[in-house]
Design an enzyme around this catalytic site. Structure first.
Site, short mmCIF file in Angstrom:
data_model
loop_
_atom_site.label_atom_id
_atom_site.label_comp_id
_atom_site.label_asym_id
_atom_site.label_seq_id
_atom_site.Cartn_x
_atom_site.Cartn_y
_atom_site.Cartn_z
N CYS A 1 -2.23 -19.29 -26.39
CA CYS A 1 -1.73 -18.81 -25.08
C CYS A 1 -2.13 -19.83 -24.01
O CYS A 1 -3.30 -20.25 -23.94
CB CYS A 1 -2.31 -17.44 -24.76
N CYS B 1 -4.95 -17.93 -21.36
CA CYS B 1 -6.34 -17.72 -21.79
C CYS B 1 -6.82 -18.81 -22.76
O CYS B 1 -8.02 -18.86 -23.08
CB CYS B 1 -6.50 -16.35 -22.44
N CYS C 1 13.38 -16.29 -20.44
CA CYS C 1 13.32 -17.75 -20.52
C CYS C 1 12.71 -18.24 -21.83
O CYS C 1 12.90 -19.39 -22.23
CB CYS C 1 12.51 -18.30 -19.35
N CYS D 1 -2.75 -11.18 -21.66
CA CYS D 1 -2.54 -11.91 -20.40
C CYS D 1 -1.34 -11.35 -19.64
O CYS D 1 -1.36 -11.25 -18.41
CB CYS D 1 -2.36 -13.39 -20.68
N CYS E 1 8.82 -22.28 -14.02
CA CYS E 1 9.92 -21.38 -14.38
C CYS E 1 10.19 -20.40 -13.25
O CYS E 1 9.27 -19.85 -12.63
CB CYS E 1 9.57 -20.62 -15.66
N CYS F 1 13.70 10.77 4.69
CA CYS F 1 13.47 11.77 5.73
C CYS F 1 12.12 11.46 6.39
O CYS F 1 11.12 11.27 5.69
CB CYS F 1 13.46 13.17 5.14
N CYS G 1 7.54 14.57 3.13
CA CYS G 1 8.85 14.84 2.54
C CYS G 1 9.26 13.66 1.67
O CYS G 1 9.18 12.50 2.10
CB CYS G 1 9.89 15.09 3.63
N CYS H 1 21.20 7.10 21.07
CA CYS H 1 19.88 6.63 20.65
C CYS H 1 19.23 5.75 21.71
O CYS H 1 18.00 5.78 21.88
CB CYS H 1 20.01 5.85 19.33
N CYS I 1 -9.73 14.76 57.17
CA CYS I 1 -10.04 13.68 58.11
C CYS I 1 -9.46 12.36 57.64
O CYS I 1 -9.39 12.08 56.45
CB CYS I 1 -11.55 13.57 58.26
#
Length: 539
Positions: free
Chosen positions: A141, A144, A158, A166, A191, A230, A235, A273, A313
């Site tokens: 690999c 690792c 690919c 990993c 890649c 919403c 909700c 709006c 005053c």
């Protein structure tokens, strides 16, 4: 109520006749008008008739639960996958790239497939896919740097191979970083191919898969122009909006929250709006506090601190450490040289202050009524809940009725809640109505006043007269009379507020038609008069 407009040559008089005994609307008979004067009663009847004949806007939205959203996602993927002849994992990546717009995907894909593959992160036809040699039993690999059996390796489309341990850590770290994991690339630095949902669901643990699935679900709503969540707290429903005909953005979620789909604020018909935005900013801004300070305080001439006069005053003393003594009227220093300040000095500052005070008073007029109607609406919402849960069953038990026979009570309170909401926003509309348009202002206040009066009668009837059926023993005869009155008031309020909403959404355009008709009529009279004069001269 007579509406006079000197600027527009005797604008229309609008009359509404009603009483507690007779709830029906009466309109004056239309009479022919051969004179140049504009008949006000005909104008009122014409304006109200125009309002009533306008069809209401169509609702065009649907509320989606989580299961509905997932079903929509699967349907869109399956349909497009069949059209493009692609695996579902690749189709999902393409739809996300185009914000779930299938029609746009089809146009772009068939125009230039290779370019779309590059943009999305799919292998192109000319790209060489890395494959494993059949004679290899183990592989190292590149993350690792440990050797594992070939069965422990997996790859994106690919073909770049990495051990599953990993891959699992790479996917988990990416998903924990947020929704960007929906575009997870191959770990190979050079890649640009995306990993895809199939690989992630195959390798990741259940907790990571669930989180990733939620990101995918949210992208279907949040990346689309036709869907929104919403805004109510806690909700989980979404609303899909498809505009058609006259736009009406008011939507109601399954959670009972109603809001404007366009701006996601509480629904605010009949104002737009932009008006809601300006009104909200005005209410929340510090500018109003500053305006109050300018009207009710004066700056100390020495240190500039704002001082409010709370005694009779005119001798003012600034607080420590300033301790400056000055006259409240002229702001001059108090001492031997200061005798009086009663002489008029036209420096223009007084006019500006009076104008500022007038603006504050005008704003307070509309804001207080806006706030009071919102407060009344909130109380009505609680009353509606109480009617649904308690009052209906209590009255039904006391009178020996079926609960369904008391639906008119719920309808009345629902109408009260809606009318309070509309009435609240009409005061924001009135605040921003141009001051120079006196005719529109008068017609607006007429419609608003009639609707408000009718609502108060409905609210009073539902609130006070309903109470005696809960607290006191009542006979069936009283109940029938109450039901009839409440039903008629509910229908009447609905009619008045529908007319009010339509008139405001049309910009009170009904006002302009009678005035233009009168102007054209006067112009024709002038032309006729001129022609007669010419004929006389010729004769």
């Amino acid at each position: 109520m007579r509406l006079d407009n000197s600027d527009e040559d005797n604008f229309a008089e609008l009359i509404y006749i009603s009483s507690d005994d007779e709830l029906d609307t009466e309109k004056d008979a239309i009479e022919s008008d051969d004179e140049a004067e504009f008949d006000s009663n005909n104008a009122a009847a014409g304006l109200l008739d125009d309002l009533e004949t306008v069809p209401p806007p169509e609702l065009s939205y649907s509320v989606l639960t989580e299961s509905d959203i997932r079903r929509r996602i699967d349907d869109d993927i399956n349909q497009l996958s069949a059209v493009l002849c692609l695996p579902k994992s690749d189709t999902t990546l393409i739809l996300r790239h185009f914000d779930w717009d299938a029609s746009k995907v089809e146009d772009s894909w068939f125009a230039d497939e290779s370019e779309i593959r590059r943009q999305v992160g799919l292998p192109v036809a000319t790209q060489q896919v890395t494959s494993l040699r059949p004679d290899h039993r183990t592989l190292t690999c590149s993350i690792c740097f440990e050797s594992h059996r070939l069965s422990s390796f997996s790859s994106a489309p690919c073909g770049h191979q990495f051990c599953r341990w990993c891959w699992r850590n790479y996917i988990a770290a990416s998903v924990n970083d947020g929704p960007s994991s929906l575009k997870l690339k191959c770990p190979e630095p050079s890649c640009k191919v995306l990993a895809g949902d199939d690989l992630i669901n195959k390798i990741a643990d259940e907790k990571v898969r669930t989180k990733y699935s939620n990101f995918a679900l949210r992208s279907f709503v949040e990346n689309s122009r036709r869907r929104k969540w919403c805004p109510a707290p806690n909700c989980q429903h979404a609303v899909e909006f498809t505009p058609s005909g006259d736009l009406n953005y008011d939507v109601s979620c399954l959670c009972s929250h109603s809001f404007c789909w366009n701006c996601t604020e509480d629904k605010h018909r009949p104002v737009d709006c932009e008006t809601v935005k300006n009104w909200s900013l005005k209410n929340a801004s510090e500018s109003q506090n500053e305006m109050w300070k300018k009207v009710n305080t004066k700056p100390c001439p020495k240190c500039g601190r704002a001082i409010e006069k709370n005694k009779g005053c005119m001798h003012m003393t600034c607080a420590a450490p300033c301790r400056h003594h000055f006259c409240w009227v002229c702001l001059g220093p108090l001492g031997v040289s200061h005798t009086s300040c009663n002489g008029y000095n036209d420096d223009g500052s007084k006019d500006g202050l009076q104008s500022l005070r007038a603006e504050v008073k005008r704003y307070q007029h509309y804001y207080e009524r806006w706030a009071e109607n919102e407060k009344s609406r909130q109380i009505a919402v609680n009353d509606l809940k109480n009617v649904r849960t308690n009052v209906v069953s209590e009255i039904a038990g006391a009178l020996g009725l079926n609960v369904s026979q008391l639906d008119f009570l719920i309808e009345a309170w629902e109408q009260i809640v809606e009318c309070r909401r509309v009435l609240k926003w009409t005061y924001a509309y009135g605040y921003y109505l141009p001051v120079g348009e006196a005719a529109k202002k008068q017609f607006f206040e007429y419609l608003q006043g009639q609707a408000e009066t009718c609502l108060e009668r409905l609210h009073d009837c539902a609130e006070k007269e309903m109470r005696k059926f809960v607290l006191e023993e009542s006979c069936m005869h009283e109940y029938v009379a109450f039901q009839k009155k409440l039903n008629e008031l509910t229908k009447l309020s609905k009619t008045y507020f529908e007319n009010l909403v339509r008139a405001l959404e049309n910009g009170l355009s009904e006002v302009e038609a009678p005035i233009e008709g009168k102007r054209r009529k006067m112009e024709n009279c002038d032309k006729t008069s001129m022609n007669k004069k010419r004929q006389r001269k010729v004769g």
